[in-house]
Design a protein around this motif. Sequence first.
Motif, PDB file in Angstrom:
ATOM      1  N   PHE A 111       0.476  -0.971  -0.067  1.00  0.00           N
ATOM      2  CA  PHE A 111       0.581   0.181  -0.034  1.00  0.00           C
ATOM      3  C   PHE A 111       0.573   1.473   0.743  1.00  0.00           C
ATOM      4  O   PHE A 111       0.573   2.091  -0.694  1.00  0.00           O
ATOM      5  CB  PHE A 111      -0.741   0.030   1.042  1.00  0.00           C
ATOM      6  N   LYS A 150       1.930   1.446  -3.545  1.00  0.00           N
ATOM      7  CA  LYS A 150       0.677   2.097  -4.267  1.00  0.00           C
ATOM      8  C   LYS A 150       0.539   3.342  -4.369  1.00  0.00           C
ATOM      9  O   LYS A 150       0.615   4.652  -5.335  1.00  0.00           O
ATOM     10  CB  LYS A 150      -0.236   0.994  -4.079  1.00  0.00           C
ATOM     11  N   GLY A 151       0.617   4.127  -2.620  1.00  0.00           N
ATOM     12  CA  GLY A 151       0.787   5.296  -2.517  1.00  0.00           C
ATOM     13  C   GLY A 151       1.193   6.364  -3.446  1.00  0.00           C
ATOM     14  O   GLY A 151       1.648   7.172  -3.460  1.00  0.00           O
ATOM     15  N   SER A 167       2.873   5.473  -6.197  1.00  0.00           N
ATOM     16  CA  SER A 167       3.636   5.714  -7.180  1.00  0.00           C
ATOM     17  C   SER A 167       1.914   5.896  -8.038  1.00  0.00           C
ATOM     18  O   SER A 167       2.272   6.424  -9.165  1.00  0.00           O
ATOM     19  CB  SER A 167       3.301   3.760  -7.616  1.00  0.00           C
ATOM     20  N   ILE A 168       0.929   6.258  -7.363  1.00  0.00           N
ATOM     21  CA  ILE A 168       0.335   7.398  -7.841  1.00  0.00           C
ATOM     22  C   ILE A 168       0.607   8.955  -8.254  1.00  0.00           C
ATOM     23  O   ILE A 168      -0.141   9.281  -9.170  1.00  0.00           O
ATOM     24  CB  ILE A 168      -1.029   7.533  -6.645  1.00  0.00           C
ATOM     25  N   PHE A 169       1.682   8.854  -7.549  1.00  0.00           N
ATOM     26  CA  PHE A 169       1.372  10.321  -8.283  1.00  0.00           C
ATOM     27  C   PHE A 169       3.071   9.727  -9.249  1.00  0.00           C
ATOM     28  O   PHE A 169       3.933  11.119  -9.742  1.00  0.00           O
ATOM     29  CB  PHE A 169       2.695  10.838  -6.479  1.00  0.00           C
ATOM     30  N   GLY A 170       3.121   9.240  -9.788  1.00  0.00           N
ATOM     31  CA  GLY A 170       3.738   8.937 -10.808  1.00  0.00           C
ATOM     32  C   GLY A 170       5.338   8.843 -10.232  1.00  0.00           C
ATOM     33  O   GLY A 170       6.490   8.797 -11.459  1.00  0.00           O
ATOM     34  N   GLN A 205       6.274   5.341  -9.916  1.00  0.00           N
ATOM     35  CA  GLN A 205       6.814   3.931 -10.411  1.00  0.00           C
ATOM     36  C   GLN A 205       7.797   3.315 -10.252  1.00  0.00           C
ATOM     37  O   GLN A 205       8.412   2.805  -9.895  1.00  0.00           O
ATOM     38  CB  GLN A 205       5.127   3.364 -11.008  1.00  0.00           C
ATOM     39  N   GLY A 230       4.483  -1.985  -6.170  1.00  0.00           N
ATOM     40  CA  GLY A 230       4.110  -0.605  -6.293  1.00  0.00           C
ATOM     41  C   GLY A 230       2.394  -1.019  -5.747  1.00  0.00           C
ATOM     42  O   GLY A 230       1.508  -0.915  -6.563  1.00  0.00           O
ATOM     43  N   ASN A 231       2.161  -2.136  -5.404  1.00  0.00           N
ATOM     44  CA  ASN A 231       0.512  -2.474  -5.673  1.00  0.00           C
ATOM     45  C   ASN A 231      -0.101  -3.639  -4.040  1.00  0.00           C
ATOM     46  O   ASN A 231       1.618  -4.634  -4.081  1.00  0.00           O
ATOM     47  CB  ASN A 231       0.434  -3.727  -6.559  1.00  0.00           C
ATOM     48  N   PRO A 234       0.584   7.686 -20.131  1.00  0.00           N
ATOM     49  CA  PRO A 234      -1.262   7.359 -20.248  1.00  0.00           C
ATOM     50  C   PRO A 234      -2.039   8.766 -21.848  1.00  0.00           C
ATOM     51  O   PRO A 234      -3.332   8.272 -21.602  1.00  0.00           O
ATOM     52  CB  PRO A 234      -0.492   9.407 -18.941  1.00  0.00           C
TER      53      PRO A 234
END
Length: 236
Positions: free
Chosen positions: A61, A64-65, A67-70, A72, A152-153, A224
């Motif tokens: 988690f 992941k947090g 990686s949300i901000f690009g 990764q 990241g997951n 994206p």
Amino acid sequence: MLVSAVALGFLGSLHCLGMCGPIAFMLPLNHENKLRKIGQLSIYHLGRLFAYGTIGVLFGFLGKGLSIFGMQQKLSIGMGVLMILLVVIPTKFFNTSKLSRPIYAVLGRIKSKLGAELKKKTPDAFLTIGFLNGFLPCGLVYMALLGAIALGNPWEGGLYMALFGMGTIPLMTTAAYSHSLFSGSLRTKFRKLVPVFVALIGALFIIRGLGLGIPYVSPKPMNPQMESASMECHQP
């Protein structure tokens, strides 16, 4: 990447025997009934895997947090670099650092609880021993957690840590049966291999983050804008 978790667990198990080995030796196993002994060991390992998987999900988690901000790719590279640095930096630095004090405090509490559970022979005791064993501070566990973060997951992070735990099962099981099989020279040889392998995994995470277009190893990052355009084209 997931294969590296099993290999890290297997190669690092002799190194981890210094911390977890005494617990495996002291397990209140039923040596008179082989089937019951196997069952008790299985429950013990199940507790360890559950602990590793839980920690992997939590750190997944965190990954992941980020990686949300690009981040990764940068995250994968950063975790790889950190793995290599932890191999290069002397362990004496961490032992004398103030950051290690909270770890030793937690370690004392876990050992105290483990001591109480080792006196029991019930199935839930073996599950508890294994679960607490999974939370003991260990350098190899920290390395595996870096891998879980880099994925990241949360679910992949949990799977990565569970596979790491599965890699430790063969030698930890052997240790529970006979600790005399692990000679000092054999441990020394494995301990020399562990830092090399950790550095290789770190390099693998760096390559993964570079997005070199290598299938399964270093796939190119998804654009994206291209992904959005592709979705629009498929709309009726």
